[in-house]
Write a protein that holds these residues in place. Sequence first.
Motif, short mmCIF file in Angstrom:
data_model
loop_
_atom_site.label_atom_id
_atom_site.label_comp_id
_atom_site.label_asym_id
_atom_site.label_seq_id
_atom_site.Cartn_x
_atom_site.Cartn_y
_atom_site.Cartn_z
N LEU A 327 24.69 -44.42 39.45
CA LEU A 327 24.61 -43.37 40.49
C LEU A 327 25.68 -43.55 41.57
O LEU A 327 25.21 -44.53 42.38
CB LEU A 327 22.92 -43.38 40.94
CG LEU A 327 22.78 -41.80 41.71
CD1 LEU A 327 23.03 -40.67 41.01
CD2 LEU A 327 21.30 -41.80 41.87
N ASP A 328 26.41 -42.74 41.90
CA ASP A 328 27.10 -42.66 43.17
C ASP A 328 26.37 -42.27 44.43
O ASP A 328 26.32 -43.01 45.35
CB ASP A 328 28.42 -41.98 42.92
CG ASP A 328 29.15 -42.63 41.95
OD1 ASP A 328 29.41 -43.70 41.78
OD2 ASP A 328 29.77 -41.69 41.04
N ARG A 350 30.35 -33.13 40.78
CA ARG A 350 30.27 -33.95 39.34
C ARG A 350 31.45 -33.49 38.57
O ARG A 350 31.88 -33.96 37.61
CB ARG A 350 29.00 -32.95 38.69
CG ARG A 350 27.53 -33.67 39.43
CD ARG A 350 26.52 -32.79 38.98
NE ARG A 350 25.27 -33.22 39.52
CZ ARG A 350 24.09 -32.47 39.96
NH1 ARG A 350 24.33 -31.09 39.84
NH2 ARG A 350 22.96 -33.18 40.34
N SER A 355 28.71 -39.25 40.14
CA SER A 355 27.38 -39.09 39.55
C SER A 355 26.51 -38.83 40.82
O SER A 355 26.56 -39.75 41.69
CB SER A 355 26.89 -40.40 38.64
OG SER A 355 27.02 -41.54 39.52
N GLN A 357 22.42 -37.19 42.25
CA GLN A 357 21.08 -36.97 41.91
C GLN A 357 20.75 -35.95 43.27
O GLN A 357 20.82 -36.55 44.33
CB GLN A 357 20.21 -38.22 41.68
CG GLN A 357 18.47 -37.78 41.44
CD GLN A 357 17.92 -38.81 41.29
OE1 GLN A 357 18.16 -39.89 40.69
NE2 GLN A 357 16.44 -38.73 41.49
N GLN A 425 32.85 -42.98 44.58
CA GLN A 425 32.51 -43.49 43.15
C GLN A 425 32.08 -44.90 43.05
O GLN A 425 33.14 -45.65 43.81
CB GLN A 425 33.65 -42.95 42.09
CG GLN A 425 33.38 -41.51 41.94
CD GLN A 425 34.56 -41.11 41.03
OE1 GLN A 425 35.81 -41.20 41.21
NE2 GLN A 425 34.18 -40.45 39.95
#
Length: 428
Positions: A327-328, A350, A355, A357, A425
């Motif tokens: 997760l970035d 994205r 990535s 959330q 990233q």
Amino acid sequence: MSKLTAVKGMNDLLPPDSSAVEWFESKVRGLMARFAYRNIRTPIVERTPLFVRGLGEVTDIVEKEMYCFEDRLNGDPLTLRPEATAGVVRAALEHSLLYDGGKRLYYMGPMFRHERPQKGRYRQFDQIGAEALGFPGAEVDAELILMATALWAEIGLTDVRLEINSLGQPSERLAHRKALVAYFEQHMEALDEDARRRLYSNPLRILDTKNPLMQGLVNEAPKLLDFLGEASLLHFNTLRSILEVNGVAYTVNPRLVRGMDYYNLSVFEFTTDRLGSQGTVCAGGRYDYLFEQLGGKPTPAVGWALGVDRVLELAKTAGHVVNASLLDAYAVVTDVSAMPLVLSTLQSLRNVGVSVQMHTSSVDGMGSMKSQFKRADNSGARYALIFGHDEILAGNVTIKPLRDISAPQVTRPLASLAAWAPTLQSNI
């Protein structure tokens, strides 16, 4: 109703452990590409005779460990694959895969063996393997060992040692077999029940005994290396010279025989002392006669397989930190009304490979900033993207580092965030 649970020894793979496996598999895929090995996927279920003929009837796997059942539709005897090499060879024969020359292949997937579950040894376990089909030279044996050695360096493992041996050719093994039988017959009183059972069916396997009371006897047994002919010795010495030129340390272990009957010439194991009795991390060798055993033409072949669970356990035991975070960024959103804009921004990120959330709303709204930052930190993300009231009004987003406390917090325009995305990233 009784509670339903997984079968003993067949374990669920849950986050974050699943991320570690994905990380490791990505390393393997990159390595295989550099060595020009291509992916093959064979069925989990195969016909039982494939393994009986391929692995040998008098092997622990066939005698004790296979999950066999009868197909209720047609009565066919079927087995959950205990290993993948026999299936790869079956596929190569069935599809005439080598019609235009040798093939370098690799696989990933679950295998099944019915044995007592213990740490690093489960009834369902993932293996990764590499197979070089159609190549007779010792340089390909060396290539596979160099590949495995490169993998240990790739993931930071140093506590792995290499043992090698040669099993020669069938005629040489036959002469050695006769000498073994004669030797052990002279010491019948020292043989355990398993060794006596194997004495006339597969005496070579006695050399692989784990019984400490038999170690002295086995150490004095005739060595196969003393029975090798000129061609077999040349093959073995060529392998050794290539390893030495490339700085790969190894030990010749004359007791190394491997667990399947299909091996000949080179065999090897990478082992460690950090995993207790389950010290073999990766193992393999040459199997030039397996194609014939399965009904094909004589075809040289060599390969290895490693246990994913054991490799990752070794990395953990050795203190190596597996970079399992995928997760970035984590999006912190203060007002649910900003969601259309937030979602549009996240989609743009994205689309360029970041990535991210998103924090989601509940019946009580978005929740406090404190609770959101706690979730952001627990997510493993490297950055928090803060979509606050002031930021939204100004058309900005605040980017807060979560792992590097010395790094500054910055504000960027929403419109240019995607262009700045490579900075977000992770280095995985």
